[in-house]
Design an enzyme around this catalytic site. Structure first.
Site, PDB file in Angstrom:
ATOM      1  N   GLU A  12      -5.754   1.522   3.012  1.00 20.07           N
ATOM      2  CA  GLU A  12      -6.017   0.461   2.024  1.00 20.07           C
ATOM      3  C   GLU A  12      -7.487   0.067   1.989  1.00 20.07           C
ATOM      4  O   GLU A  12      -8.001  -0.359   0.966  1.00 20.07           O
ATOM      5  CB  GLU A  12      -5.182  -0.790   2.348  1.00 20.07           C
ATOM      6  CG  GLU A  12      -3.784  -0.716   1.785  1.00 20.07           C
ATOM      7  CD  GLU A  12      -3.034  -2.040   1.827  1.00 20.07           C
ATOM      8  OE1 GLU A  12      -1.882  -2.045   1.377  1.00 20.07           O
ATOM      9  OE2 GLU A  12      -3.564  -3.051   2.316  1.00 20.07           O
ATOM     10  N   HIS A  33       5.764  19.206  18.894  1.00 19.63           N
ATOM     11  CA  HIS A  33       6.872  20.086  18.509  1.00 19.63           C
ATOM     12  C   HIS A  33       7.261  19.853  17.062  1.00 19.63           C
ATOM     13  O   HIS A  33       8.390  20.108  16.662  1.00 19.63           O
ATOM     14  CB  HIS A  33       8.048  19.849  19.462  1.00 19.63           C
ATOM     15  CG  HIS A  33       7.646  20.080  20.876  1.00 19.63           C
ATOM     16  ND1 HIS A  33       7.734  21.314  21.484  1.00 19.63           N
ATOM     17  CD2 HIS A  33       7.075  19.249  21.785  1.00 19.63           C
ATOM     18  CE1 HIS A  33       7.258  21.225  22.725  1.00 19.63           C
ATOM     19  NE2 HIS A  33       6.854  19.991  22.921  1.00 19.63           N
ATOM     20  N   LYS A  93       1.886  -4.360  -7.734  1.00 19.01           N
ATOM     21  CA  LYS A  93       2.598  -5.646  -7.726  1.00 19.01           C
ATOM     22  C   LYS A  93       2.789  -6.142  -9.157  1.00 19.01           C
ATOM     23  O   LYS A  93       3.846  -6.668  -9.508  1.00 19.01           O
ATOM     24  CB  LYS A  93       1.808  -6.690  -6.923  1.00 19.01           C
ATOM     25  CG  LYS A  93       1.852  -6.513  -5.404  1.00 19.01           C
ATOM     26  CD  LYS A  93       1.181  -7.684  -4.680  1.00 19.01           C
ATOM     27  CE  LYS A  93       1.115  -7.470  -3.170  1.00 19.01           C
ATOM     28  NZ  LYS A  93       0.436  -8.543  -2.422  1.00 19.01           N
TER      29      LYS A  93
HETATM   30  O1  PA5 Z   1      -3.588  -5.835   3.767  1.00 23.00           O
HETATM   31  C1  PA5 Z   1      -3.178  -6.401   2.775  1.00 23.00           C
HETATM   32  O2  PA5 Z   1      -3.860  -7.222   2.158  1.00 23.00           O
HETATM   33  C2  PA5 Z   1      -1.771  -6.139   2.255  1.00 23.00           C
HETATM   34  O3  PA5 Z   1      -1.138  -5.137   2.946  1.00 23.00           O
HETATM   35  C3  PA5 Z   1      -0.935  -7.400   2.375  1.00 23.00           C
HETATM   36  O4  PA5 Z   1      -0.889  -7.789   3.726  1.00 23.00           O
HETATM   37  C4  PA5 Z   1       0.470  -7.187   1.833  1.00 23.00           C
HETATM   38  O5  PA5 Z   1       0.419  -6.758   0.501  1.00 23.00           O
HETATM   39  C5  PA5 Z   1       1.281  -8.470   1.923  1.00 23.00           C
HETATM   40  O6  PA5 Z   1       0.629  -9.506   1.240  1.00 23.00           O
HETATM   41  P1  PA5 Z   1       0.997 -11.002   1.481  1.00 23.00           P
HETATM   42  O7  PA5 Z   1       0.678 -11.390   2.880  1.00 23.00           O
HETATM   43  O8  PA5 Z   1       0.173 -11.762   0.495  1.00 23.00           O
HETATM   44  O9  PA5 Z   1       2.472 -11.145   1.207  1.00 23.00           O
END
Ligand code: PA5
Length: 443
Positions: free
Chosen positions: A288, A317, A431
């Protein structure tokens, strides 16, 4: 002893032209230094809160008082979240549960994780594991708006209310979310849940040491002070060490140099089963943060290494055939635990049968180290770059150092790849589609 990064097998003298030369590494030292200064400026401006979390420490007293307020019969905490709001907690819990617990007076609740799966069978599995008369819920969402955890939360809350009634249920729900805004913030205020803040300058995947991870881990009796201590020591080193002596900086530099030569896959392979979920956490962090369509000047670049989570020796393995002989597009990072707190010696039941007697008498520690070393040697023979992060032991302190090291390496890699490592527009895009498909107004 701090985390140590052995990167000899990433170098040209070990893996030939597939590796990096000392001159190439030396050539980026100045850039690493400049990148560190840029990160320091952003940290000073209050943008990169994750650096300071372990040193600053979330309020332990506030978290402890939320815990104290829970009915004493509660023995299970259902932690509901997804991505950065769940993976770090899961990884630390899995690694340290029962190993690094507070010595005395600790409440050691069982943690059950939910919110990252929306299929009905997964939901049923949670219901079957939890006695709602003895459970509390910690809903964790920074935005307070993420569909998966929020949807599952409504379902779990319903069960809790059914078991203990609305008033009692509200006293058994803790919301970890933005301190001022968001849907979850609004619900928590309406139903009078205890709340814990997610600092707004710490992104989800960098939030494991904040209240996001610290509260449930404290509830589970994990020594969070040790985690913070290890992470803070690693952070302090980051600012003062020479770039080419710093594990996170060299890690980022090597990954970046080799990515540009076609090693676009970054395999993370701990040789400790309890670190399996650290691989899942790293996978999100690296993907990410670095997988981006544009650079920081908004130029289209479509860049980003693909992280792969593996675990040794199981994946010897399963995956090693590909890593050893398939496309030469991977960098493998092992994690080795130098010293486990326990060990076992292999008995010698059949000393006359060579097929088993050669390993008899060895310890499991020796066996697992030999397996990591053998895999590294085989990859090196095939000219596949590989490195090893050495944790001195499997304690909170060492794990804190490992996680902080990887977060700082990610921030540094963001500088080298010239992308914003702290946003995730690609996730947000998905989203929005989801909101539209489910009929949310305005989408
Ligand atoms: O790293 C990030 O920003 C995302 O993975 C969020 O943690 C994830 O989308 C969950 O978001 P939120 O904490 O707003 O529910």
């Amino acid at each position: 002893m701090a985390l140590r990064y052995d990167f000899l097998n990433m170098m040209r003298n070990r893996v030939g032209a597939e590796g990096v030369s000392p001159e190439e590494l030396q050539a980026v030292a100045g850039w690493l230094e400049a990148s560190r200064r840029a990160l320091a400026d952003r940290k000073k401006a209050g943008e990169l809160g994750f650096f300071d979390v372990p040193k600053r420490r979330p309020s332990r007293e506030a978290m402890a008082s939320v815990l104290r307020a829970l009915d004493p019969e509660i023995d299970t905490l259902v932690v509901v979240g997804i991505g950065g709001s769940l993976l770090g907690t899961q990884a630390v819990y899995e690694a340290l549960r029962g190993v690094d617990t507070l010595k005395r007076g600790a409440r050691a609740m069982k943690l059950v994780f939910a919110g990252d799966a929306t299929d009905p069978r997964a939901a049923r599995d949670i219901f079957e594991q939890v006695d709602w008369n003895r459970a509390a819920i910690n809903i964790v969402s920074k935005s307070g708006d993420t569909i998966e955890p929020m949807a599952i939360f409504t379902l779990l809350r319903h069960e809790l209310v059914r078991a203990v009634g609305l008033e009692k249920a509200s006293k058994r729900i803790i919301a970890t979310t933005d301190a001022k805004k968001g849907t979850l913030h609004e619900i928590a205020a309406r139903e009078k849940y205890a709340t814990l803040p997610v600092p707004n300058n710490v992104g989800g995947r960098f939030s494991v040491f904040t209240e996001v991870g610290a509260f449930p881990l404290l509830a589970a009796g994990i020594d969070i002070d040790a985690l913070w201590k290890g992470a803070a020591a690693e952070e302090a080193d980051f600012w003062k060490m020479a770039p080419l002596k710093s594990a996170p900086m060299v890690y980022a530099a090597l990954q970046w140099l080799l990515y540009r030569r076609g090693k676009t896959i970054s395999v993370f392979m701990p040789y400790a089963k309890r670190l399996t979920l650290v691989g899942q956490w790293y996978r999100q962090l690296w993907a990410e943060s670095l997988g981006k369509k544009t650079d920081r000047k908004r130029k289209r670049v479509d860049v980003g290494p693909t992280p792969v989570a593996a675990v040794g020796p199981a994946d010897q393995h399963s995956q090693i055939q590909l890593y050893n002989e398939g496309p030469s597009d991977k960098i493998v990072t092992f994690v080795e635990v130098d010293d486990f707190d326990i060990d076992a010696r292999l008995p010698e039941p059949w000393s006359d049968i060579e097929g088993v007697s050669y390993f008899s008498g060895h310890t499991l520690r020796k066996l697992v180290h030999a397996e990591r070393q053998a895999t590294a040697e085989a990859l090196t023979d095939s000219r596949r770059p590989n490195g090893t992060l050495h944790m001195p032991d499997l304690t909170g302190r060492s794990l804190g150092a490992l996680l902080q090291c990887l977060m700082m390496a990610t921030a540094m890699a963001g500088e080298l790849f010239d992308v914003d490592a702290f946003d995730q527009p690609g996730v947000e895009a998905g989203k929005k589609h989801m909101y539209r498909l489910l009929g949310r107004k305005g989408f």
